[in-house]
Design a protein around this motif. Structure first.
Motif, short mmCIF file in Angstrom:
data_model
loop_
_atom_site.label_atom_id
_atom_site.label_comp_id
_atom_site.label_asym_id
_atom_site.label_seq_id
_atom_site.Cartn_x
_atom_site.Cartn_y
_atom_site.Cartn_z
N GLN A 502 0.80 -1.20 -0.05
CA GLN A 502 -0.10 -0.08 0.08
C GLN A 502 0.92 1.23 0.16
O GLN A 502 0.46 2.08 -0.51
CB GLN A 502 -0.99 0.13 1.26
CG GLN A 502 -1.88 -1.13 1.07
CD GLN A 502 -3.00 -1.20 2.39
OE1 GLN A 502 -2.37 -0.98 3.37
NE2 GLN A 502 -4.24 -1.52 2.20
N SER A 506 1.07 4.09 -2.88
CA SER A 506 0.81 5.34 -2.55
C SER A 506 1.95 6.24 -2.88
O SER A 506 1.68 7.60 -3.68
CB SER A 506 0.80 5.67 -1.13
OG SER A 506 0.52 6.99 -0.42
N ASP A 514 -6.15 0.28 -4.47
CA ASP A 514 -6.32 0.50 -3.15
C ASP A 514 -7.47 -0.34 -2.46
O ASP A 514 -7.24 -1.24 -1.50
CB ASP A 514 -6.89 2.02 -2.90
CG ASP A 514 -5.73 2.94 -3.19
OD1 ASP A 514 -4.50 2.56 -3.07
OD2 ASP A 514 -5.92 4.23 -3.13
N LEU A 517 -5.87 -4.18 -2.17
CA LEU A 517 -5.24 -4.46 -0.94
C LEU A 517 -5.94 -4.32 0.28
O LEU A 517 -5.47 -5.03 1.36
CB LEU A 517 -4.29 -3.54 -1.05
CG LEU A 517 -3.09 -3.64 -2.26
CD1 LEU A 517 -2.15 -2.27 -2.34
CD2 LEU A 517 -2.49 -5.05 -2.23
N ASP A 518 -7.18 -3.48 0.44
CA ASP A 518 -7.79 -3.47 1.57
C ASP A 518 -8.40 -4.61 1.61
O ASP A 518 -8.72 -5.44 3.01
CB ASP A 518 -8.89 -2.28 1.51
CG ASP A 518 -7.91 -1.09 1.57
OD1 ASP A 518 -6.94 -1.12 2.15
OD2 ASP A 518 -8.76 -0.04 1.26
#
Length: 769
Positions: A502, A506, A514, A517-518
């Motif tokens: 992450q 970023s 995003d 990966l969450d």
């Protein structure tokens, strides 16, 4: 009340051009009055007087005012009139003729004249002397006559010059007359030229305005023609030419013409529009057809095996991205077809690519743990002579120990594994290595594709449509692996890797992963919690009888716990996860309870204490080796170790010096409840002193041997031995103090061992390690 004074008419100054011959008039005509009683003074132009007569008349008129009258006449003035006169100058005893009367003279304006000229030296001297004014006037007249005569003589001397000057003036006058005539002619000519220039200026302005209007008209017309006319070379290029950079330039020109014909209101009503519009429409359809064929051809190239998608995108598709822009603006349906073809192609290609890569990674996977590899389960290893410290062929120590596996967090951005190379080398890797490699490939591919879609199609939503397939492939893989994954250390490493991924995305400023990966993070944490709870449950439900071994050395279950806890604490150092710390505290309580249960299986308390000390010390040693310091878990084990060491050294001293220790505790006040209050006698102490003197060195040697046998960690054993001997020294020092208080206790000095000797022995044993 006095009658008003007659007004005085001022004499004008003599003209400078007046000659003496022109002045001839009698004095009597000066003082003539008018019918109203006012004094009338004729002007010099009206009267021809001589210079003397004119000056005499002026002086007589001046001195006829009341200011120069006698004191008697001045008294007839009122006080207010005297104030107005402003008599600031003392006239003295001036006398005037009898023919002058104050009633016939007006003093109006006299005060102003006196104030104006009172600063003049001549007037001031006249008024100051107080002499006869007539005499002074005659003097002035005489001087004027003399000056006049001198002026006449000067004039006569300069007569020749004056004649010459007169002649020159006449010549100049004639020249100036000619010049006047010449300039008059010039003026007339300039007037005609001015009118002609004005006419030319008006014509120039008119022509300039016409030229400006024609230029504007020409510019607008040229722009209109440029926008509406279709050059033949552009027609040939679009219809028959190959798609090159020149083709793209003509395509851009065609796009501008299409926008012009569709948006400009003037073009729509022009006659040229009717001629050009059909041809432009044909060109548009032809360009759309060729663009579609070209894009589909390039997209089909992506389906070929071993095609480098990124190179094809960067070197071919981006180079001709204006075709997609043209289709989007002028062929919406074809653009949607090309867009859908690209999505479908990349979706299938990337899905197959990731599926193949995952299958290749599975061949080099190293299984670390199974559902039975828990902290609190019985070890099924063999119990041969040389098998105590050996693990099975499967590296079971990696189940609980982090070891070099933490290095993967430093190599998180390293290139992904190449499966056929790894498979050829015969190397196998834990799953977290494969996890990192898979997601490294995903991040690089997603970053490249996201940037390409943003640049080529100008939209981000297409990325998620393309990667719906690859995400599904990876999700299926994780859903098949995680339910059978029992490696808690590996799960925690994957959680930390996801956090690092992450951060990498970023820093790249690419948000396309995003949500994915969450979701991965949400999948990993519950699985880790479940495996962690399995370890916790194994400790709480462990069978003490099957786990217990008649050995005071560290238990393998406690070693598992120490390595497992140290690994998790090490992975939590930079993250400070409070939930993980809470779970580790629960795990510590469970292992401490199990350790107490195992210790109680020993028959003797000394063995129980040694067992506890060895295990506590082993846990702290593992923590220290892992770099865990000043943690809550470590502090709690340090407290448990210190309390166990205190219990052991007391038991060891009681084993060798029980009578001495009991005497010191009961008779020297330490144990006040057991003290009889009777004074200590020599008979009580003498056996203790002799017994200690005889065998204290042997007892210390025995304690040293006992410590060496009991504790697996020599450093820990040596520390316990030093604490034991120090405590023995304290007991013996208190005994000596008690003997000194006994009356006649000096007879025992011969049997007392010196403190120095005991300290020397303690140092000797301290140097053995």
């Amino acid at each position: 009340m006095a009658s008003p004074m007659p007004a005085v008419r001022r004499l004008p100054p003599l003209p400078s051009s007046t000659t003496p011959t022109q002045i001839a008039v009698s004095k009597s005509s000066i003082a003539a009055g008018d019918g109203d009683g006012n004094l009338v003074v004729p002007s010099a132009e009206e009267l021809q007087l001589s210079a003397e007569e004119y000056a005499q008349a002026a002086l007589e008129r001046l001195f006829a005012s009341p200011l120069f009258s006698s004191n008697d006449n001045r008294g007839s003035l009122s006080e207010e009139e005297q104030t107005k006169a402003g008599l600031h100058i003392t006239a003295g005893d001036l006398t005037f003729g009898d023919d002058v009367k104050s009633d016939d003279i007006s003093l109006e304006g006299l005060q102003e004249e006196l104030e104006k000229f009172q600063s003049q030296q001549v007037i001031a001297s006249i008024l100051g002397k107080g002499s006869e004014l007539r005499e002074y006037a005659r003097d002035v007249e005489e001087k004027l006559r003399q000056v006049e005569l001198e002026s006449i003589q000067d004039y006569i001397k300069e007569s020749d010059n004056l004649v010459s000057l007169h002649t020159q003036i006449q010549d100049c006058d004639s020249i100036l007359t000619e010049m006047e005539a010449l300039l008059g002619g010039f003026q007339a000519d300039l007037g005609s030229i001015s009118s002609e220039i004005k006419s030319l200026q008006e014509q120039s302005m008119s022509m300039g305005l016409k030229l400006k209007n024609r230029k504007v008209a020409e510019l607008n017309l040229s722009r209109f023609l440029e926008d509406i006319v279709v050059p033949p070379n552009m027609i040939d290029t679009i219809v028959d030419g190959e798609i090159t950079e020149e083709y793209l330039r003509n395509l851009q020109v065609l796009s501008k013409k299409l926008h012009f014909l569709a948006e400009d209101p003037v073009a729509k009503v022009s006659a040229a529009y009717k001629d050009v519009e059909p041809e432009v429409e044909k060109l548009r359809l032809k360009a759309i057809y060729k663009g579609r064929e070209f894009m589909l051809q390039k997209l089909n190239a992506l389906k070929k095996p071993k095609t480098n998608i990124q190179i094809l995108q960067q070197n071919v598709l981006l180079k001709y991205k204006y075709i997609a822009t043209f289709l989007h603006e002028h062929g919406k349906d074809v653009y949607l077809e090309v867009r859908m073809a690209y999505i479908d192609t990349l979706n299938k290609v990337l899905s197959a690519h990731f599926r193949t890569y995952i299958q290749a990674l599975e061949k080099v996977q190293l299984d670390i743990a199974t559902r039975n590899d828990l902290i609190g389960v019985e070890d099924t290893r063999s119990v041969g002579l040389f098998s105590r410290s050996r693990e099975p062929l499967r590296n079971r120590s990696s189940v609980f120990s982090l070891g070099d596996r933490a290095k993967i967090l430093q190599d998180v951005d390293q290139p992904a594994l190449i499966p056929h190379i790894v498979e050829a080398s015969g190397t196998k890797y834990p799953y977290e290595v494969l996890f990192r490699s898979l997601h490294k490939l995903l991040m690089d591919t997603a970053t490249s594709e996201y940037l390409f879609c943003h640049s080529f199609f100008g939209e981000d939503s297409i990325f998620h449509e393309i990667f719906a397939g690859p995400f599904t492939v990876i999700d299926e893989h994780l859903n098949s692996v995680l339910p059978n994954h029992y490696d808690a250390i590996g799960l925690m490493l994957m959680i930390r890797l996801t956090h690092q991924h992450q951060l990498i995305m970023s820093r790249r400023r690419v948000p396309c992963l995003d949500s994915y990966l969450d979701k991965v993070n949400i999948m990993l944490w519950p699985r880790f919690k479940m495996v962690f709870d399995m370890h916790l449950t194994s400790l709480r439900t462990a069978n003490v009888r099957t786990l217990w071994e008649d050995d005071v050395h560290p238990h393998y279950v406690i070693r598992r716990y120490a390595e497992y806890a140290a690994s998790l604490l090490q992975l939590n150092v930079e993250y400070g996860d409070g939930q993980l710390e809470l779970n580790l505290d629960r795990l510590r309580v469970a292992v401490d309870d199990l350790l107490i249960k195992l210790a109680r299986c020993f028959k003797h308390q000394k063995q129980q204490t040694i067992f506890l000390i060895n295990n506590y010390d082993m846990v702290l040693s593992v923590f220290k080796e892992a770099g865990i310091e000043d943690g809550k878990t470590q502090q709690q084990f340090e407290e448990l170790l210190k309390s166990s060491q205190t219990v052991f050294l007391e038991a060891l001293l009681l084993e060798h010096f029980q009578q001495l220790i009991m005497f010191v505790k009961t008779r020297t006040g330490e144990d006040s409840a057991s003290s009889s209050g009777q004074p200590i006698k020599i008979e009580e102490v003498e056996p203790l002193v002799k017994d200690f003197a005889e065998r204290w060195r042997g007892a210390i040697k025995l304690m040293h041997e006992d410590v060496i046998r009991s504790f697996s960690n020599f450093l820990c054993g040596m520390e316990i031995l030093k604490l034991t001997l120090t405590q023995l020294l304290l007991y013996y020092s208190r005994l000596i103090e008690a003997i000194r208080k006994i009356e006649g206790g000096g007879v025992l000095n011969i049997n007392l061992v010196s403190i120095t000797s005991i300290m020397y022995e303690i140092k000797n044993y301290s140097r053995t390690f």
